[in-house]
Scaffold this active site. Structure first.
Site, PDB file in Angstrom:
ATOM      1  N   ARG A  19      10.661 -32.825  -8.473  1.00 36.09           N
ATOM      2  CA  ARG A  19      11.398 -33.925  -8.143  1.00 36.09           C
ATOM      3  C   ARG A  19      10.518 -34.511  -9.871  1.00 36.09           C
ATOM      4  NH1 ARG A  19      12.385 -35.952  -4.046  1.00 36.09           N
ATOM      5  NH2 ARG A  19      11.238 -36.114  -2.562  1.00 36.09           N
ATOM      6  N   GLU A  53      11.498 -42.316 -12.841  1.00 34.40           N
ATOM      7  CA  GLU A  53      12.986 -42.770 -12.072  1.00 34.40           C
ATOM      8  C   GLU A  53      13.300 -44.189 -11.241  1.00 34.40           C
ATOM      9  OE1 GLU A  53      15.236 -40.839  -8.144  1.00 34.40           O
ATOM     10  OE2 GLU A  53      14.154 -39.315  -9.800  1.00 34.40           O
ATOM     11  N   HIS A 113      19.993 -38.126  -9.636  1.00 36.13           N
ATOM     12  CA  HIS A 113      18.997 -37.121  -8.653  1.00 36.13           C
ATOM     13  C   HIS A 113      20.197 -37.017  -6.287  1.00 36.13           C
ATOM     14  CE1 HIS A 113      15.220 -37.583  -5.959  1.00 36.13           C
ATOM     15  NE2 HIS A 113      15.709 -37.228  -5.539  1.00 36.13           N
TER      16      HIS A 113
END
Length: 322
Positions: free
Chosen positions: A237, A266, A284
């Site tokens: 993360r 993000e 991602h």
């Protein structure tokens, strides 16, 4: 389907075949937008819902739960992580929270190794050079990277994904060390205190969940403690890493490079990272295989169907005790 049947909200399109079982247990609404819903759109969408199938960029908090109302029975997150869910708030209301663990282990471990190889062997950097049309020629010292054999991979977070990465790294001849909150049976890997792992590893790979304790775990101090020749890989993360500190450490030569699949805010990326040649940036992609993303969607749907039929959901979220 009866107008009184459960209302199921899917916050972003999933494979139609995966969604098909939902139609037998309720009225299904799928977001028509090819983007995350805004807060206002999410609140409007979940009004009266019995089930919400959420994505990792949907923040499910008290406000969303209030907007959903008393019929809500399950929030099924289409991700293994659940830092976007306020799990205590959800469970306090008697609502079940589920995720999709297990199915993305291999995909994420594969991508971790791809990023590790990319940054240490300067593959993306070389790709940019060739595409630019700049003149280049082979010589004995041209674009030298770092080999992996005999180097130490330090894994932070030795869960299923961390262990899968360890197995892959061993096949490349790397020595594996790890830091984890609890002792883990991981053959061939040494458990080290965090400070020692950071100071001795040639590559540090992050696989821990995002919690209050791990937010900015990799900060300026942690980066200064790493070898100048070391690399950082993050497929966990984004907020585990202080991006501003990472950009400064890379620009100052405190570490050799970084490869990131996730970001602190993000989809935004710190401008200092974009400008550096020794950084690999992926959008991602950890679980991004057809097989894995399809199975994630199927598992989220299975959790909803089971719950609405009064059965046990396959993968309820179990928050570890601290």
């Amino acid at each position: 389907m009866s107008p009184d049947s459960p209302r199921i909200v899917v916050t972003r399109a999933l494979p139609p075949a995966a969604l098909e079982p939902l139609h037998s247990v309720g009225q299904v609404w799928v977001s028509p937008h090819d983007r995350p819903l805004s807060v206002a759109e999410l609140h409007q969408a979940v009004d009266g819902a019995s089930a919400i199938i959420s994505m990792l960029n949907d923040k499910i908090d008290d406000d969303v739960l209030d907007a959903a109302g008393p019929n809500l029975r399950i929030v099924a997150n289409t991700a293994v992580g659940y830092d976007n869910l306020d799990v205590p708030a959800i469970t306090h209301r008697g609502v079940l929270a589920t995720n999709t663990p297990g199915v993305l282990v291999d995909a994420t471990a594969d991508l971790t190794m791809a990023l590790l190889l990319d940054v240490t062997r300067r593959v993306s950097e070389g790709d940019r050079l060739v595409r630019s049309g700049a003149a280049w020629s082979w010589d004995i010292s041209f674009m030298l990277g770092s080999g992996l054999q005999g180097k130490q991979l330090g894994i932070i977070g030795m869960g299923h994904i961390g262990q899968a990465v360890a197995a892959r790294a061993a096949a490349f001849g790397m020595d594996v060390a790890h830091h984890s909150r609890r002792p883990v049976e991981a053959g061939g890997s040494r458990r080290l205190p965090l400070d020692e792992l950071l100071a001795t590893s040639d590559v540090v790979s992050l696989h821990c969940p995002l919690t209050a304790q791990t937010r900015h775990l990799i900060d300026a101090e942690a980066l200064r403690s790493m070898k100048g020749s070391a690399y950082l890989v993050n497929t966990a993360r984004g907020p585990i890493v202080d991006e501003a500190a990472l950009a400064a450490a890379l620009a100052g030569g405190e570490i050799a490079g970084a490869a990131l699949d996730v970001y602190e805010n993000e989809p935004e990326v710190h401008d200092g990272l974009r400008a550096l040649p020794n950084v690999v940036l992926a959008p991602h992609l950890g679980s991004a295989t057809v097989e894995t993303r399809t199975r994630m969607a199927e598992l989220a749907v299975e959790n909803v169907v089971a719950t609405l039929l009064g059965k046990d959901a396959p993968t309820p979220i179990s928050v570890p005790s601290t």
